[in-house]
Design a protein around this motif. Structure first.
Motif, PDB file in Angstrom:
ATOM      1  N   THR A 145     -25.837  40.751  51.711  1.00  0.00           N
ATOM      2  CA  THR A 145     -24.784  39.910  52.272  1.00  0.00           C
ATOM      3  C   THR A 145     -24.783  38.545  51.595  1.00  0.00           C
ATOM      4  O   THR A 145     -25.848  37.963  51.380  1.00  0.00           O
ATOM      5  CB  THR A 145     -25.013  39.729  53.787  1.00  0.00           C
ATOM      6  OG1 THR A 145     -24.939  41.004  54.425  1.00  0.00           O
ATOM      7  CG2 THR A 145     -23.986  38.797  54.402  1.00  0.00           C
ATOM      8  N   GLY A 146     -23.594  38.018  51.294  1.00  0.00           N
ATOM      9  CA  GLY A 146     -23.496  36.679  50.723  1.00  0.00           C
ATOM     10  C   GLY A 146     -24.326  36.539  49.465  1.00  0.00           C
ATOM     11  O   GLY A 146     -24.165  37.285  48.503  1.00  0.00           O
ATOM     12  N   PHE A 147     -25.269  35.578  49.490  1.00  0.00           N
ATOM     13  CA  PHE A 147     -26.127  35.336  48.327  1.00  0.00           C
ATOM     14  C   PHE A 147     -27.517  35.959  48.485  1.00  0.00           C
ATOM     15  O   PHE A 147     -28.385  35.744  47.637  1.00  0.00           O
ATOM     16  CB  PHE A 147     -26.257  33.835  48.069  1.00  0.00           C
ATOM     17  CG  PHE A 147     -25.016  33.206  47.484  1.00  0.00           C
ATOM     18  CD1 PHE A 147     -24.525  33.609  46.250  1.00  0.00           C
ATOM     19  CD2 PHE A 147     -24.335  32.208  48.174  1.00  0.00           C
ATOM     20  CE1 PHE A 147     -23.391  33.038  45.695  1.00  0.00           C
ATOM     21  CE2 PHE A 147     -23.192  31.615  47.638  1.00  0.00           C
ATOM     22  CZ  PHE A 147     -22.715  32.033  46.391  1.00  0.00           C
ATOM     23  N   SER A 148     -27.763  36.705  49.569  1.00  0.00           N
ATOM     24  CA  SER A 148     -29.045  37.399  49.713  1.00  0.00           C
ATOM     25  C   SER A 148     -29.063  38.625  48.810  1.00  0.00           C
ATOM     26  O   SER A 148     -28.043  39.286  48.627  1.00  0.00           O
ATOM     27  CB  SER A 148     -29.269  37.833  51.166  1.00  0.00           C
ATOM     28  OG  SER A 148     -29.411  36.717  52.011  1.00  0.00           O
ATOM     29  N   TYR A 149     -30.236  38.936  48.266  1.00  0.00           N
ATOM     30  CA  TYR A 149     -30.293  40.059  47.331  1.00  0.00           C
ATOM     31  C   TYR A 149     -31.629  40.783  47.447  1.00  0.00           C
ATOM     32  O   TYR A 149     -32.591  40.284  48.035  1.00  0.00           O
ATOM     33  CB  TYR A 149     -30.056  39.584  45.896  1.00  0.00           C
ATOM     34  CG  TYR A 149     -31.103  38.639  45.337  1.00  0.00           C
ATOM     35  CD1 TYR A 149     -32.151  39.109  44.552  1.00  0.00           C
ATOM     36  CD2 TYR A 149     -31.030  37.260  45.579  1.00  0.00           C
ATOM     37  CE1 TYR A 149     -33.102  38.245  44.021  1.00  0.00           C
ATOM     38  CE2 TYR A 149     -31.975  36.389  45.057  1.00  0.00           C
ATOM     39  CZ  TYR A 149     -33.009  36.882  44.284  1.00  0.00           C
ATOM     40  OH  TYR A 149     -33.960  36.034  43.770  1.00  0.00           O
ATOM     41  N   ALA A 150     -31.664  41.988  46.891  1.00  0.00           N
ATOM     42  CA  ALA A 150     -32.877  42.807  46.903  1.00  0.00           C
ATOM     43  C   ALA A 150     -32.807  43.799  45.756  1.00  0.00           C
ATOM     44  O   ALA A 150     -31.734  44.080  45.222  1.00  0.00           O
ATOM     45  CB  ALA A 150     -33.011  43.554  48.233  1.00  0.00           C
ATOM     46  N   LYS A 151     -33.967  44.314  45.369  1.00  0.00           N
ATOM     47  CA  LYS A 151     -34.002  45.318  44.300  1.00  0.00           C
ATOM     48  C   LYS A 151     -33.255  46.577  44.728  1.00  0.00           C
ATOM     49  O   LYS A 151     -32.525  47.172  43.948  1.00  0.00           O
ATOM     50  CB  LYS A 151     -35.452  45.665  43.948  1.00  0.00           C
ATOM     51  CG  LYS A 151     -36.140  44.622  43.082  1.00  0.00           C
ATOM     52  CD  LYS A 151     -37.547  45.066  42.731  1.00  0.00           C
ATOM     53  CE  LYS A 151     -38.235  44.033  41.840  1.00  0.00           C
ATOM     54  NZ  LYS A 151     -39.639  44.402  41.553  1.00  0.00           N
ATOM     55  N   ASN A 152     -33.483  46.990  45.968  1.00  0.00           N
ATOM     56  CA  ASN A 152     -32.831  48.191  46.495  1.00  0.00           C
ATOM     57  C   ASN A 152     -32.092  47.811  47.771  1.00  0.00           C
ATOM     58  O   ASN A 152     -32.610  47.944  48.876  1.00  0.00           O
ATOM     59  CB  ASN A 152     -33.868  49.286  46.768  1.00  0.00           C
ATOM     60  CG  ASN A 152     -33.228  50.580  47.248  1.00  0.00           C
ATOM     61  OD1 ASN A 152     -32.008  50.684  47.335  1.00  0.00           O
ATOM     62  ND2 ASN A 152     -34.060  51.564  47.572  1.00  0.00           N
ATOM     63  N   VAL A 153     -30.872  47.303  47.609  1.00  0.00           N
ATOM     64  CA  VAL A 153     -30.115  46.772  48.743  1.00  0.00           C
ATOM     65  C   VAL A 153     -29.857  47.839  49.806  1.00  0.00           C
ATOM     66  O   VAL A 153     -30.066  47.616  51.001  1.00  0.00           O
ATOM     67  CB  VAL A 153     -28.777  46.168  48.252  1.00  0.00           C
ATOM     68  CG1 VAL A 153     -27.831  45.922  49.419  1.00  0.00           C
ATOM     69  CG2 VAL A 153     -29.035  44.858  47.523  1.00  0.00           C
ATOM     70  N   THR A 154     -29.432  49.028  49.379  1.00  0.00           N
ATOM     71  CA  THR A 154     -29.022  50.069  50.326  1.00  0.00           C
ATOM     72  C   THR A 154     -30.138  50.428  51.295  1.00  0.00           C
ATOM     73  O   THR A 154     -29.877  50.722  52.465  1.00  0.00           O
ATOM     74  CB  THR A 154     -28.558  51.331  49.556  1.00  0.00           C
ATOM     75  OG1 THR A 154     -27.529  50.954  48.651  1.00  0.00           O
ATOM     76  CG2 THR A 154     -28.028  52.379  50.503  1.00  0.00           C
ATOM     77  N   ALA A 155     -31.380  50.394  50.841  1.00  0.00           N
ATOM     78  CA  ALA A 155     -32.510  50.761  51.697  1.00  0.00           C
ATOM     79  C   ALA A 155     -32.708  49.790  52.861  1.00  0.00           C
ATOM     80  O   ALA A 155     -33.425  50.086  53.813  1.00  0.00           O
ATOM     81  CB  ALA A 155     -33.789  50.832  50.865  1.00  0.00           C
ATOM     82  N   HIS A 156     -32.081  48.623  52.794  1.00  0.00           N
ATOM     83  CA  HIS A 156     -32.312  47.594  53.813  1.00  0.00           C
ATOM     84  C   HIS A 156     -31.098  47.338  54.697  1.00  0.00           C
ATOM     85  O   HIS A 156     -31.066  46.353  55.425  1.00  0.00           O
ATOM     86  CB  HIS A 156     -32.710  46.282  53.127  1.00  0.00           C
ATOM     87  CG  HIS A 156     -33.910  46.401  52.244  1.00  0.00           C
ATOM     88  ND1 HIS A 156     -35.142  46.793  52.708  1.00  0.00           N
ATOM     89  CD2 HIS A 156     -34.047  46.203  50.902  1.00  0.00           C
ATOM     90  CE1 HIS A 156     -35.997  46.816  51.691  1.00  0.00           C
ATOM     91  NE2 HIS A 156     -35.361  46.467  50.596  1.00  0.00           N
ATOM     92  N   ARG A 157     -30.114  48.232  54.636  1.00  0.00           N
ATOM     93  CA  ARG A 157     -28.865  47.955  55.337  1.00  0.00           C
ATOM     94  C   ARG A 157     -28.701  48.860  56.550  1.00  0.00           C
ATOM     95  O   ARG A 157     -27.977  49.858  56.531  1.00  0.00           O
ATOM     96  CB  ARG A 157     -27.688  48.068  54.373  1.00  0.00           C
ATOM     97  CG  ARG A 157     -27.714  46.965  53.306  1.00  0.00           C
ATOM     98  CD  ARG A 157     -26.545  47.055  52.367  1.00  0.00           C
ATOM     99  NE  ARG A 157     -25.269  46.931  53.044  1.00  0.00           N
ATOM    100  CZ  ARG A 157     -24.743  45.780  53.454  1.00  0.00           C
ATOM    101  NH1 ARG A 157     -25.399  44.646  53.269  1.00  0.00           N
ATOM    102  NH2 ARG A 157     -23.576  45.757  54.038  1.00  0.00           N
TER     103      ARG A 157
END
Length: 470
Positions: A145-157
């Protein structure tokens, strides 16, 4: 009631908390990538230095540097940051940047609505900023979301990851900002935040009881037009009838053929489906987020009948520029602003961390919590305060659905329904319950009430956060 002891009654305890947090911080051994907040004194589009204290930054939640980075905007109270409450604000969606809450609803600046000419959109001060009475952390969660990021975004949604990450974020943020440990702490949000926010509070409360450090001085929460039971759609039809949007005859037919169930309709129930199609046609030209507001053809943030149907288009993907009179013109300006290179530098956005900024990223989110009522009930038993408010012209989460689940909590009324006033005029209606929950309608307002009626919502907030009756 398991009430938190106010800091004034336990100064030594809070002194120890602050000392402990300083020790924890010194042991944290931050790398440059994990470094927290940076001050922002100027913003492109805002004339002159900012008349408030803004900090932006990241909090790392993963084991490796670039694993999970949560971005936030923090604005200190413009009144007395040492004593005023601290609030975490979570915008709904799920997956809409809390920049929405900051710039459209309760923050100290707002976009000047004028035709975009290719330069950085202009920002002006908002007189009714809630930061005049509280320090506020606007956080971009879930990850992606917004400016937050992660290596594997889908795993955290998903819902529970959002809950856990908000909890982890807060404790880490307080370790880095120990001067706010003694401040009363609240969580606020609107719309979809009605699902995760009560669960976040329960997790924080449970963590406090288990002795997790730093101890959070949790006091309560506030929610605007919150999705709570996923039965909100069932109240759209009686609401639309009460507001004169459908005829008596169609309403009677819907009641007769659907028997009060408008969400999970049997595909063989042709009479009910026919009536629902007529209902959709009646509301096809209505802005359901605020039935008094103009409807814009490509207003893609509007849900049609079903709350569970997520539209894939976002306000940043419009092929055409919205009309200047449309509410979403401000969303269009936000996309132009946040994707400007100078803006990103001013906000200390890490280069290459995300591509195009989108106000809402709602795809691939997994819903796991289908009712937050049990969390409200548990928080009530622990004695936490709450303010639940509803813009009374919202057809997406009608005030009737909110009143229904509050009624089901079965708490006695201590201050019966009455009008509350702003400058001698009725601002809405309110009722207070024995579980320290206050319900309020905001007259003439929509789904995100502070966005539509800041003149009413600001005094509502300041009275409630000051422990005064509305």
């Amino acid at each position: 009631m398991n009430m938190m002891v106010p800091p004034s009654h336990n100064s030594l305890h809070y002194f120890c908390q602050i000392l402990l947090s300083l020790v924890l911080l010194s042991l944290h051994m931050l790398t440059p990538l994990e470094a927290y907040g940076s001050k922002v004194e100027h913003l492109p589009g805002f004339q002159g230095p900012l008349p408030f204290q803004l900090e932006t930054g990241y909090v790392g939640l993963g084991e490796s540097n670039d694993d999970m980075q949560v971005f936030y905007y923090f604005i200190k109270s413009e009144n007395n940051p040492q004593k005023d409450p601290l609030m975490l604000w979570l915008t709904g969606g799920p997956g809409c940047s809390s920049f929405s809450g900051l710039v459209y609803q309760i923050g100290p600046f707002v976009f000047e609505i004028k035709e975009y000419n290719g330069s950085v959109p202009s920002l002006v001060s908002r007189p009714q900023s809630w930061t005049k009475r509280s320090s506020i952390i606007f956080v971009d969660l879930p990850l992606g979301t917004g400016f937050s990021y992660a290596k594997n975004v889908t795993a955290h949604r998903n819902d529970w990851k959002l809950v856990h990450h908000a909890h982890q974020f807060l404790r880490k943020w307080l370790i880095d900002h120990p001067e706010f440990l003694s401040n009363e702490f609240y969580i606020g949000g609107d719309s979809y935040s009605g699902i995760p926010v009560p669960a976040i509070l329960q997790e924080i409360s449970n963590g406090n009881e288990k002795g997790l450090l730093p101890l959070i001085n949790l006091q309560g929460y506030l929610l605007g037009n919150p999705i709570t039971t996923y039965k909100e759609d069932n109240y759209q039809i009686p609401y639309a009838h009460g507001m004169g949007l459908i005829s008596d005859e169609l309403y009677a037919s819907l009641q007769r053929n659907c028997k009060g169930e408008y969400i999970n309709v049997d595909s063989r129930n042709e009479l009910c489906l026919r009536d629902l199609q007529s209902f959709d046609e009646c509301l096809s030209g209505i802005n359901t987020f605020n039935i008094l507001d103009s409807y814009c053809e490509d207003d893609s943030h509007l849900w049609r009948r079903s709350l569970t149907e997520v539209l894939k288009k976002s306000s940043s993907s419009h092929l055409t520029v919205p009309e200047l009179s449309c509410q979403i013109y401000g969303f269009y300006l936000a996309t132009k602003w946040a994707n400007d290179e100078n803006v990103r530098k001013a906000l200390h956005i890490r280069e290459g961390s995300i591509g195009k900024w989108e106000r809402c990223y709602t795809t691939d989110f997994e819903r796991e919590i289908f009712s937050s009522v049990e969390f409200h009930a548990n928080l009530s038993k622990k004695g936490y305060r709450s303010l639940i408010y509803s813009g009374d012209h919202d057809a997406v989460v009608p005030f009737m659905s909110t009143q229904a689940w509050i009624r089901d909590l079965n708490y006695s009324i201590v201050d019966d329904r009455r009008p509350w006033f702003v400058n001698g005029q009725v601002g809405g209606y309110t009722r207070t319950y024995a579980n320290r929950m206050t319900f309020a309608t905001v007259k003439g307002s929509g789904h995100t009430a502070p966005e539509y009626t800041p003149e009413q919502c600001f005094p509502m907030f300041t009275r409630w956060i000051s422990n005064l009756p509305l």
